[in-house]
Design a protein around this motif. Sequence first.
Motif, PDB file in Angstrom:
ATOM      1  N   GLU A 173      47.245  79.364 -11.567  1.00  0.00           N
ATOM      2  CA  GLU A 173      47.409  79.211 -12.954  1.00  0.00           C
ATOM      3  C   GLU A 173      46.984  80.445 -14.090  1.00  0.00           C
ATOM      4  OE1 GLU A 173      50.347  79.133 -14.375  1.00  0.00           O
ATOM      5  OE2 GLU A 173      50.699  78.535 -12.048  1.00  0.00           O
ATOM      6  N   LYS A 174      45.271  80.464 -13.907  1.00  0.00           N
ATOM      7  CA  LYS A 174      44.343  80.507 -14.112  1.00  0.00           C
ATOM      8  C   LYS A 174      44.155  82.543 -13.779  1.00  0.00           C
ATOM      9  CE  LYS A 174      42.386  79.720 -17.407  1.00  0.00           C
ATOM     10  NZ  LYS A 174      43.228  79.595 -18.975  1.00  0.00           N
ATOM     11  N   MET A 175      43.840  82.345 -12.470  1.00  0.00           N
ATOM     12  CA  MET A 175      43.816  83.557 -11.693  1.00  0.00           C
ATOM     13  C   MET A 175      45.223  84.017 -11.853  1.00  0.00           C
ATOM     14  SD  MET A 175      43.251  81.831  -7.948  1.00  0.00           S
ATOM     15  CE  MET A 175      43.036  83.742  -7.450  1.00  0.00           C
ATOM     16  N   LYS A 176      46.330  83.542 -12.205  1.00  0.00           N
ATOM     17  CA  LYS A 176      47.338  84.126 -12.213  1.00  0.00           C
ATOM     18  C   LYS A 176      47.259  85.055 -13.972  1.00  0.00           C
ATOM     19  CE  LYS A 176      50.531  82.232  -9.608  1.00  0.00           C
ATOM     20  NZ  LYS A 176      51.728  81.056  -9.541  1.00  0.00           N
ATOM     21  N   GLU A 177      46.684  84.738 -14.822  1.00  0.00           N
ATOM     22  CA  GLU A 177      46.391  85.114 -16.293  1.00  0.00           C
ATOM     23  C   GLU A 177      45.326  86.094 -15.959  1.00  0.00           C
ATOM     24  OE1 GLU A 177      45.539  82.022 -18.703  1.00  0.00           O
ATOM     25  OE2 GLU A 177      46.943  80.242 -18.858  1.00  0.00           O
ATOM     26  N   GLN A 178      44.443  86.057 -15.348  1.00  0.00           N
ATOM     27  CA  GLN A 178      43.926  87.135 -15.283  1.00  0.00           C
ATOM     28  C   GLN A 178      44.071  88.022 -14.176  1.00  0.00           C
ATOM     29  OE1 GLN A 178      39.420  85.269 -14.911  1.00  0.00           O
ATOM     30  NE2 GLN A 178      39.620  84.425 -17.337  1.00  0.00           N
TER      31      GLN A 178
ATOM     32  N   LEU B 296      49.145  69.956   1.260  1.00  0.00           N
ATOM     33  CA  LEU B 296      48.080  70.551   0.583  1.00  0.00           C
ATOM     34  C   LEU B 296      48.055  72.541   0.944  1.00  0.00           C
ATOM     35  CD1 LEU B 296      45.295  71.661   0.029  1.00  0.00           C
ATOM     36  CD2 LEU B 296      44.552  70.750   2.236  1.00  0.00           C
ATOM     37  N   LEU B 297      48.457  72.955   1.739  1.00  0.00           N
ATOM     38  CA  LEU B 297      48.446  74.262   1.788  1.00  0.00           C
ATOM     39  C   LEU B 297      49.836  74.330   1.348  1.00  0.00           C
ATOM     40  CD1 LEU B 297      48.538  73.663   6.229  1.00  0.00           C
ATOM     41  CD2 LEU B 297      46.940  75.236   4.056  1.00  0.00           C
ATOM     42  N   SER B 298      51.349  74.155   1.672  1.00  0.00           N
ATOM     43  CA  SER B 298      52.637  74.141   0.129  1.00  0.00           C
ATOM     44  C   SER B 298      51.697  74.758  -1.211  1.00  0.00           C
ATOM     45  CB  SER B 298      53.049  72.935  -0.329  1.00  0.00           C
ATOM     46  OG  SER B 298      53.705  73.501   1.292  1.00  0.00           O
ATOM     47  N   ALA B 299      51.010  74.012  -2.017  1.00  0.00           N
ATOM     48  CA  ALA B 299      49.912  73.876  -2.978  1.00  0.00           C
ATOM     49  C   ALA B 299      49.169  75.483  -2.940  1.00  0.00           C
ATOM     50  CB  ALA B 299      49.110  72.686  -3.735  1.00  0.00           C
ATOM     51  N   CYS B 300      48.968  75.630  -2.086  1.00  0.00           N
ATOM     52  CA  CYS B 300      47.938  77.206  -1.682  1.00  0.00           C
ATOM     53  C   CYS B 300      48.784  77.938  -1.686  1.00  0.00           C
ATOM     54  CB  CYS B 300      47.280  77.003  -0.685  1.00  0.00           C
ATOM     55  SG  CYS B 300      45.328  75.579  -0.644  1.00  0.00           S
ATOM     56  N   GLU B 301      49.912  78.059  -0.920  1.00  0.00           N
ATOM     57  CA  GLU B 301      51.165  78.967  -1.496  1.00  0.00           C
ATOM     58  C   GLU B 301      51.604  79.021  -2.278  1.00  0.00           C
ATOM     59  OE1 GLU B 301      53.421  79.076   3.217  1.00  0.00           O
ATOM     60  OE2 GLU B 301      53.678  77.677   1.580  1.00  0.00           O
ATOM     61  N   ALA B 302      51.762  78.053  -3.013  1.00  0.00           N
ATOM     62  CA  ALA B 302      52.317  77.938  -5.129  1.00  0.00           C
ATOM     63  C   ALA B 302      51.447  78.946  -5.681  1.00  0.00           C
ATOM     64  CB  ALA B 302      53.149  77.180  -4.559  1.00  0.00           C
ATOM     65  N   SER B 303      50.253  78.048  -5.595  1.00  0.00           N
ATOM     66  CA  SER B 303      49.123  78.910  -6.461  1.00  0.00           C
ATOM     67  C   SER B 303      48.462  80.039  -6.565  1.00  0.00           C
ATOM     68  CB  SER B 303      47.914  77.471  -6.334  1.00  0.00           C
ATOM     69  OG  SER B 303      48.459  76.346  -7.112  1.00  0.00           O
TER      70      SER B 303
ATOM     71  N   PHE C 139      36.186  80.765 -15.069  1.00  0.00           N
ATOM     72  CA  PHE C 139      37.684  82.278 -15.797  1.00  0.00           C
ATOM     73  C   PHE C 139      37.434  82.755 -16.879  1.00  0.00           C
ATOM     74  CE2 PHE C 139      39.552  79.608 -12.803  1.00  0.00           C
ATOM     75  CZ  PHE C 139      40.289  80.149 -11.715  1.00  0.00           C
ATOM     76  N   ILE C 140      36.501  83.665 -16.527  1.00  0.00           N
ATOM     77  CA  ILE C 140      35.581  84.433 -18.178  1.00  0.00           C
ATOM     78  C   ILE C 140      36.050  84.773 -18.273  1.00  0.00           C
ATOM     79  CG2 ILE C 140      34.630  82.780 -18.752  1.00  0.00           C
ATOM     80  CD1 ILE C 140      32.180  82.684 -17.886  1.00  0.00           C
ATOM     81  N   GLU C 141      34.465  86.431 -17.850  1.00  0.00           N
ATOM     82  CA  GLU C 141      34.209  87.620 -17.802  1.00  0.00           C
ATOM     83  C   GLU C 141      34.659  88.278 -16.617  1.00  0.00           C
ATOM     84  OE1 GLU C 141      31.487  91.142 -19.524  1.00  0.00           O
ATOM     85  OE2 GLU C 141      31.323  89.344 -19.924  1.00  0.00           O
ATOM     86  N   HIS C 142      35.622  88.825 -15.906  1.00  0.00           N
ATOM     87  CA  HIS C 142      35.758  89.440 -14.411  1.00  0.00           C
ATOM     88  C   HIS C 142      35.392  90.839 -14.743  1.00  0.00           C
ATOM     89  CE1 HIS C 142      36.557  86.074 -11.757  1.00  0.00           C
ATOM     90  NE2 HIS C 142      36.816  85.416 -12.892  1.00  0.00           N
TER      91      HIS C 142
END
Length: 455
Positions: free
Chosen positions: A178-183, A208-215, A451-454
């Motif tokens: 979720e944080k990656m999508k936000e940024q 595990l792999l299903s969670a990776c694909e969704a995230s 998840f701060i400054e990139h």
Amino acid sequence: MKIKIHDYPKIQLMKELIDEFLPPDRYEVVEDDGVRDDECLHINLQGSDDRDEIKREIFRDLSALTGKRPDWGILTGVRPVKLAGELYHEMGSMDLVRARLQKEYFLTAKKAELITSMYEYQEKVCGEPRKNEIGIYIGIPFCPTRCLYCSFASNQVPDEEVARYLPALLREIRFCGEKMKEQNLLPESVYIGGGTPTTLNERQLDELLSACEASFDPGSLREFTVEAGRPDTITGEKLDVLKQHNVNRISINPQSMKQETLDRIGRSHSPEDIVRAFRMAKERDFDVINADLITGLPGEQPEDFRKTLETVLDLGANNITVHTLAVKKASRLIGIDRSYHYRVADIVAEMLADSRRMLEDAGFLPYYLYRQKHMAGYFENTGYCRDDLANLYNVRIMDEHQSILALGAGGISKLYYPSMNKLVRVPNVTNYTQYIDRIDEMCRRKDEGFFIEHE
């Protein structure tokens, strides 16, 4: 032997170099200025605080004293290829870089050529990561047994404990997704390691792999790796799950094809298990099958290593990582023989020379390299690939010019700031039970530290 390094406070940095010439039980770094000259080797550069100049003086003196000349010169760091890249950006000429590595860092011509050509190959095959791309590491800290040389966070636990770990890990994966999508951060590579990820059963792997694909956006992935690792944990059903989730790179890690060696180091599989695992993986047509081999294993001679490498080549591995055995502080081996890595140096040198010759003859190129403390002969670990199938994650983690998001117990995330060429580490706890109990804190650490400054 007593050694006195005058006017330099960071003695531990120098001891790493001294260890390459003398076992720790054969010397003592002293602080007493009153020691007589005939009782002590004095390193005195008249107040110089140039670390490399002090190391050069240590190298000259100990080389003259012992007759040794380590191939890596004064370099004691993990990432010599990264240094080659930094020098190239400073000097603009690989010829100048090679000359400097030999003149100022005392590398042999072969090592200077190896790391400069390897850097050029990495640039050609991997290129630079895009600004918003990161690497992702996911740790599964469980193994069927603990190997004699192991120093990783590897736990031998009942199935119930593995089942307790997975929900916490999935929570961290979903939070970070979720944080990656936000940024607008995209995964360039995902690497699931350990431990042994295939200690998970088929249902758990699928979850595990299903969670990776969704995230994590699968459309941006250049590489998806799962360390199958132990051949005795690999089944056709598990490999089918990996294929269904578009995993394109796996590792099957024999270490050795000699049964006596496998028994001695604490592996619970047989050479026949290794052959069976490779055949199942080849039937499913993974793009890359990596094999890890170790030089210097107890009781092995060069002919044993050559037979192992020949077998792995015949089985069809197209990535092979040749490790030099390291006697780590957290391993069982150090309690048995603290000086083991000194005694097998000549044997390891022959094994490494054989590996370079055999792999080059088979069409492989060296594509990444790193070093560790207390390695036999103070040599290196080298990854080889065929057909330009270099492991992107391995290159990035050694180059340290990309942010790496590390999930699971023991994961250490690294946030990269390009303008300062700086990494900031954001660690998870190593103990898996603490990780489970403190999973909300682990997510909070990511939120506040990664998840701060990139830039």
